[in-house]
Design an enzyme around this catalytic site. Structure first.
Site: not given
Ligand code: SAH
Ligand code: SF4
Length: 409
Positions: A145, A159, A210-211, A242, A264-266, A341
């Site tokens: 990762c 996050c 990071g993004e 991602s 990252s839909l959520h 998490n």
């Molecule tokens: N910035 C990018 C990639 C890094 S995050 C993105 O947001 O996609 C990788 C994945 O972990 C993303 O799907 C993010 O939403 C998820 N994520 C972030 N914080 C989290 C947490 N506390 N528990 C579980 N997943 C989390």
């Molecule tokens: Fe976290 Fe990804 Fe959102 Fe950035 S874009 S704050 S790394 S979940």
């Protein structure tokens, strides 16, 4: 697995919306002696020109360097036995093969490894530029990762990385360097000239700090090096990027990099996604899904992964599951449910296991593969969304002690 203690203030729905982005700080200062790691073949040829290699020889010399750096994992020019001593000396005067510096290595009870890496470029008195990189071994694969930025300009509500203030983009060398470090530390280089099976690092996910699509060019250049089959050679199908949904760069990802895409839909409604993933206010769900429908290379054989973090009482109802299935209609998709998490200070809680199972079953019965991502490395804060340079909070003395420990490993 030791679960960390979480200070929770009970709250299911988040309060005020977070700002959309923090200000990015483009504060990279290149080291006096640059590393050749992460340069393209054309850039390597220029470096060879700088040390006096005539144009007619450069192509052949580039091939040699590429092999030593990306197949053999050479850490010094001295190892390059088929390059003349004299050229090796000229290269070493001007360049290095440095990767990011390992400050701390942690190994979880489940075998997950996390490296805290220090990058060059900080000004005196400034916080160090650090990222984390995580290796997750499984029976049939080993996934690395990788981070794309120090911190993140975005502020997703759940996050940990999003709470970090310092932000800078990584260079291609610092991104490829994470793969090199993993191979160095795991002894995963090909030390003979024969092709090897049984590699430890088989898959890459751009899911660290990071993004990635806000550092598009560097991520693209780095991933093309990682996938190059005359070097590290990890196939594009085994690389997943991602994104939280930087819509304008999604088509470019397919066209210019060609790796697998994860979104990252959520959340399935804009009101909620605006809060959980604030970039949604700029690029709402409908626009995001349209970019997925037209993603270059998408097909039933190459599906897009939709990540969905399970937050108790926030986005985990069966009604959410129903709407999710409806939204994704017509898109070749996989759904990846991620148990939330926790990290110190978060207000969110992970959904109950029974609820995650019900959600997953609904999605599965609707015809989607819906694996639940097993949290890995939670005891060392290495699981999704937990990454944040922990040493941000440590004193200079504590940091030095940790560094000394890492050096003697
Ligand atoms: N910035 C990018 C990639 C890094 S995050 C993105 O947001 O996609 C990788 C994945 O972990 C993303 O799907 C993010 O939403 C998820 N994520 C972030 N914080 C989290 C947490 N506390 N528990 C579980 N997943 C989390
Ligand atoms: Fe976290 Fe990804 Fe959102 Fe950035 S874009 S704050 S790394 S979940």
């Amino acid at each position: 697995m030791t679960d960390i203690a979480v200070e929770t203030t009970k709250q299911t729905m988040p309060a005020a919306a977070a700002p959309l982005e923090k200000t990015p700080l483009e504060i990279y200062v290149p080291p006096a002696q640059p590393s050749l790691v992460g340069l393209s073949r054309a850039e390597l040829a220029d470096c060879l020109g700088e040390v006096g290699v005539p144009p007619a020889q450069r192509r052949m010399r580039v091939q040699q360097l590429w092999h030593w750096i990306y197949v053999r994992g050479a850490q010094s020019f001295d190892a390059m036995s088929n390059v003349s001593k004299e050229l090796r000396a000229r290269l070493a005067e001007r360049y290095t093969l440095a990767r990011p510096e390992v400050v701390v290595e942690q190994v979880s009870s489940d075998g997950t490894r996390k490296w805290l890496l220090r990058l060059p470029g900080e000004h005196p008195g400034e916080r160090p530029h650090e990222v984390e990189c995580v290796y997750i071994p499984e029976t049939d694969r080993g996934t690395l990762c990788v981070s794309s930025q120090v911190g993140c300009t975005l502020t997703c509500a759940f996050c940990h990385t999003g709470t970090q203030r310092l932000v800078r983009n990584l260079t291609p060398g610092e991104i490829v360097g994470q793969v090199m470090i993993a191979r160095d530390r795991l002894g995963d280089w090909n030390d003979r000239d024969t092709p090897s099976g049984g590699r430890l690092v088989t898959n890459i996910v751009m899911m660290g700090m990071g993004e990635p699509l806000y550092n598009f060019e560097a991520v693209r250049d780095a991933l093309l090096i990682v996938a190059d089959n005359e070097g590290i050679g990890i196939s594009k199908r085994r690389i997943t990027l991602s994104t939280s949904g930087v819509v304008p760069n999604i088509a470019r990802t397919g066209a210019e990099i060609g790796v697998s895409l994860a979104i990252s839909l959520h959340a399935v409604r804009d009101e909620l996604r605006d809060v959980l993933v604030p970039i949604n206010r700029k690029y709402p769900i409908a626009e995001l899904l349209e970019a997925c429908r037209t993603y270059p290379g998408v097909s039933n054989a190459r599906r897009i992964t939709f990540e969905y973090v399970m937050l108790k009482g926030v986005n985990d109802s069966l009604d959410d599951a129903r709407q999710l299935v409806k939204l994704l209609k017509g898109i070749p998709a996989k759904i990846n449910l991620i148990p939330f998490n926790p990290w110190p200070g978060t207000a969110y809680e992970c959904s109950d296991w029974a609820q995650i199972e019900k959600f997953s079953e609904y999605v599965f019965n609707a015809g989607y593969s819906s694996p639940v991502r097993t949290p890995r490395g939670r005891d060392i804060l290495a699981a999704c969304g937990q990454l944040k340079s922990e040493t941000e909070r440590l004193s200079a003395r504590e940091r030095q002690a940790l560094r000394a420990m890492a050096m003697t490993d």
